[in-house]
Design an enzyme around this catalytic site. Sequence first.
Site, PDB file in Angstrom:
ATOM      1  N   PHE A   1      15.869  18.199  25.544  1.00 49.53           N
ATOM      2  CA  PHE A   1      16.624  17.576  26.625  1.00 49.53           C
ATOM      3  C   PHE A   1      16.389  18.315  27.937  1.00 49.53           C
ATOM      4  CE2 PHE A   1      18.861  14.474  24.282  1.00 49.53           C
ATOM      5  CZ  PHE A   1      19.048  15.003  23.017  1.00 49.53           C
TER       6      PHE A   1
ATOM      7  N   TRP B   1      18.337  19.318  30.255  1.00 48.10           N
ATOM      8  CA  TRP B   1      19.201  20.447  30.623  1.00 48.10           C
ATOM      9  C   TRP B   1      18.895  21.666  29.758  1.00 48.10           C
ATOM     10  CZ3 TRP B   1      21.077  15.674  29.138  1.00 48.10           C
ATOM     11  CH2 TRP B   1      21.561  15.576  27.845  1.00 48.10           C
TER      12      TRP B   1
ATOM     13  N   LYS C   1      23.000   2.546  22.684  1.00 47.59           N
ATOM     14  CA  LYS C   1      21.819   2.066  23.419  1.00 47.59           C
ATOM     15  C   LYS C   1      20.537   2.255  22.596  1.00 47.59           C
ATOM     16  CE  LYS C   1      23.081   4.800  26.774  1.00 47.59           C
ATOM     17  NZ  LYS C   1      24.426   5.174  26.291  1.00 47.59           N
ATOM     18  N   THR C   2      20.308   3.480  22.171  1.00 49.77           N
ATOM     19  CA  THR C   2      19.080   3.752  21.418  1.00 49.77           C
ATOM     20  C   THR C   2      19.109   3.065  20.059  1.00 49.77           C
ATOM     21  OG1 THR C   2      18.700   5.840  22.563  1.00 49.77           O
ATOM     22  CG2 THR C   2      17.677   5.603  20.409  1.00 49.77           C
ATOM     23  N   THR C   3      20.265   3.089  19.413  1.00 46.43           N
ATOM     24  CA  THR C   3      20.352   2.449  18.093  1.00 46.43           C
ATOM     25  C   THR C   3      20.126   0.936  18.210  1.00 46.43           C
ATOM     26  OG1 THR C   3      22.749   2.587  18.357  1.00 46.43           O
ATOM     27  CG2 THR C   3      21.743   4.124  16.826  1.00 46.43           C
TER      28      THR C   3
ATOM     29  N   ARG D   1      13.694  -5.508  13.627  1.00 45.54           N
ATOM     30  CA  ARG D   1      13.511  -6.965  13.616  1.00 45.54           C
ATOM     31  C   ARG D   1      12.043  -7.331  13.780  1.00 45.54           C
ATOM     32  NH1 ARG D   1      18.383  -9.708  17.147  1.00 45.54           N
ATOM     33  NH2 ARG D   1      19.904  -9.547  15.461  1.00 45.54           N
TER      34      ARG D   1
ATOM     35  N   ASN E   1      27.635   3.978  29.591  1.00 42.93           N
ATOM     36  CA  ASN E   1      27.977   5.313  29.088  1.00 42.93           C
ATOM     37  C   ASN E   1      28.354   5.334  27.611  1.00 42.93           C
ATOM     38  OD1 ASN E   1      27.542   6.441  31.587  1.00 42.93           O
ATOM     39  ND2 ASN E   1      29.661   6.159  32.247  1.00 42.93           N
TER      40      ASN E   1
ATOM     41  N   GLU F   1      15.397   6.023  26.926  1.00 37.26           N
ATOM     42  CA  GLU F   1      15.881   7.039  27.891  1.00 37.26           C
ATOM     43  C   GLU F   1      15.035   7.099  29.162  1.00 37.26           C
ATOM     44  OE1 GLU F   1      18.574   7.889  26.554  1.00 37.26           O
ATOM     45  OE2 GLU F   1      18.256   8.060  24.398  1.00 37.26           O
TER      46      GLU F   1
ATOM     47  N   LYS G   1      28.215   4.688  23.377  1.00 39.45           N
ATOM     48  CA  LYS G   1      27.228   4.911  22.312  1.00 39.45           C
ATOM     49  C   LYS G   1      26.656   3.585  21.834  1.00 39.45           C
ATOM     50  CE  LYS G   1      27.094   6.236  17.429  1.00 39.45           C
ATOM     51  NZ  LYS G   1      25.661   6.577  17.404  1.00 39.45           N
TER      52      LYS G   1
HETATM   53  P1  ATP Z   1      22.847   6.166  20.135  1.00 37.65           P
HETATM   54  O1  ATP Z   1      21.537   6.922  20.006  1.00 37.65           O
HETATM   55  O2  ATP Z   1      23.848   6.688  19.161  1.00 37.65           O
HETATM   56  O3  ATP Z   1      22.669   4.700  20.147  1.00 37.65           O
HETATM   57  P2  ATP Z   1      22.999   6.148  23.002  1.00 37.65           P
HETATM   58  O4  ATP Z   1      21.540   5.973  23.020  1.00 37.65           O
HETATM   59  O5  ATP Z   1      23.833   5.021  23.495  1.00 37.65           O
HETATM   60  O6  ATP Z   1      23.467   6.578  21.556  1.00 37.65           O
HETATM   61  P3  ATP Z   1      22.677   8.519  24.645  1.00 37.65           P
HETATM   62  O7  ATP Z   1      23.277   8.595  25.989  1.00 37.65           O
HETATM   63  O8  ATP Z   1      21.198   8.337  24.536  1.00 37.65           O
HETATM   64  O9  ATP Z   1      23.456   7.395  23.841  1.00 37.65           O
HETATM   65  O10 ATP Z   1      23.135   9.797  23.858  1.00 37.65           O
HETATM   66  C1  ATP Z   1      22.558  10.253  22.696  1.00 37.65           C
HETATM   67  C2  ATP Z   1      23.540  11.044  21.853  1.00 37.65           C
HETATM   68  O11 ATP Z   1      24.781  11.245  22.517  1.00 37.65           O
HETATM   69  C3  ATP Z   1      23.920  10.334  20.556  1.00 37.65           C
HETATM   70  O12 ATP Z   1      24.038  11.311  19.595  1.00 37.65           O
HETATM   71  C4  ATP Z   1      25.223   9.689  20.831  1.00 37.65           C
HETATM   72  O13 ATP Z   1      26.059   9.562  19.706  1.00 37.65           O
HETATM   73  C5  ATP Z   1      25.849  10.624  21.840  1.00 37.65           C
HETATM   74  N1  ATP Z   1      26.686   9.854  22.779  1.00 37.65           N
HETATM   75  C6  ATP Z   1      26.470   8.603  23.209  1.00 37.65           C
HETATM   76  N2  ATP Z   1      27.458   8.193  24.045  1.00 37.65           N
HETATM   77  C7  ATP Z   1      28.308   9.237  24.137  1.00 37.65           C
HETATM   78  C8  ATP Z   1      29.552   9.437  24.827  1.00 37.65           C
HETATM   79  N3  ATP Z   1      30.085   8.487  25.571  1.00 37.65           N
HETATM   80  N4  ATP Z   1      30.168  10.657  24.678  1.00 37.65           N
HETATM   81  C9  ATP Z   1      29.628  11.612  23.921  1.00 37.65           C
HETATM   82  N5  ATP Z   1      28.465  11.482  23.235  1.00 37.65           N
HETATM   83  C10 ATP Z   1      27.815  10.307  23.335  1.00 37.65           C
HETATM   84 MG    MG Z   2      19.948   6.978  23.750  1.00 38.31          MG
END
Ligand code: ATP
Ligand code: MG
Length: 199
Positions: A94, A96, A43-45, A53, A39, A131, A41
């Site tokens: 998205f 939703w 994953k995508t980054t 890389r 849950n 995702e 932040k």
């Molecule tokens: P990022 O893209 O920043 O690496 P992520 O891929 O881990 O995030 P996602 O679940 O894909 O996270 O969510 C995408 C968006 O939601 C991003 O803008 C991210 O900052 C935000 N986000 C991620 N985790 C959370 C959280 N725990 N609570 C609120 N917003 C979140």
């Molecule tokens: Mg993501």
Amino acid sequence: MTDRDTRHKKAMQKRKEIVDAKVAQADEERGIVIVITGNGKGKTTSAWGTVARSLGYGYKVHVTQFIKGGWDCGERDVFANDDNLSISTMGTGFTWETQNRQLDTEACQKVWQETIPKLQDPDIHLVVLDEVTYMLKYGYMEMEELMEALKNRPENQSVILTGRAAQKQLQEYADTVSEVQDVKHAFNNGIKARKGIDW
Ligand code: ATP
Ligand code: MG
């Protein structure tokens, strides 16, 4: 040398022995499957960091962005001129926001069908399925099809799958699974998502 220096040297010697032994043991050379879930932040980054890389060494990379598309993201544009990167993006925003299962399924299937040949192309070093866990959760694509594509992919190809609540089957098959924990997130404290940081 102080006591602390001596203790440090000893600890490092021990550490080196352990690391060297592990390095010697890892003698298999093949592409891997990485799952980045949880849950928190990052994953995508993290996936895009690995894209950087691979591109940095001149490898070919394919990124499929499920869900995203209705929302810009900066990382995609950094590599826009790199001929080694191809991207498939779902046209909808998205889930939703669309609130239309039929449309989402069609959009998902379109990018999934574009992705399948990439998972068969031995010239592609890395494929990112960003995702993808949500596509499986909502039944927009079949787990069996994904597993088959992963299992039949070229030997040297690596795949990164991201998304919360990664399915057990994916986690079991993956070589590396990282769970990003949500310790705290600025958004939940009323701070707006920031350009260049969150997207
Ligand atoms: P990022 O893209 O920043 O690496 P992520 O891929 O881990 O995030 P996602 O679940 O894909 O996270 O969510 C995408 C968006 O939601 C991003 O803008 C991210 O900052 C935000 N986000 C991620 N985790 C959370 C959280 N725990 N609570 C609120 N917003 C979140
Ligand atoms: Mg993501």
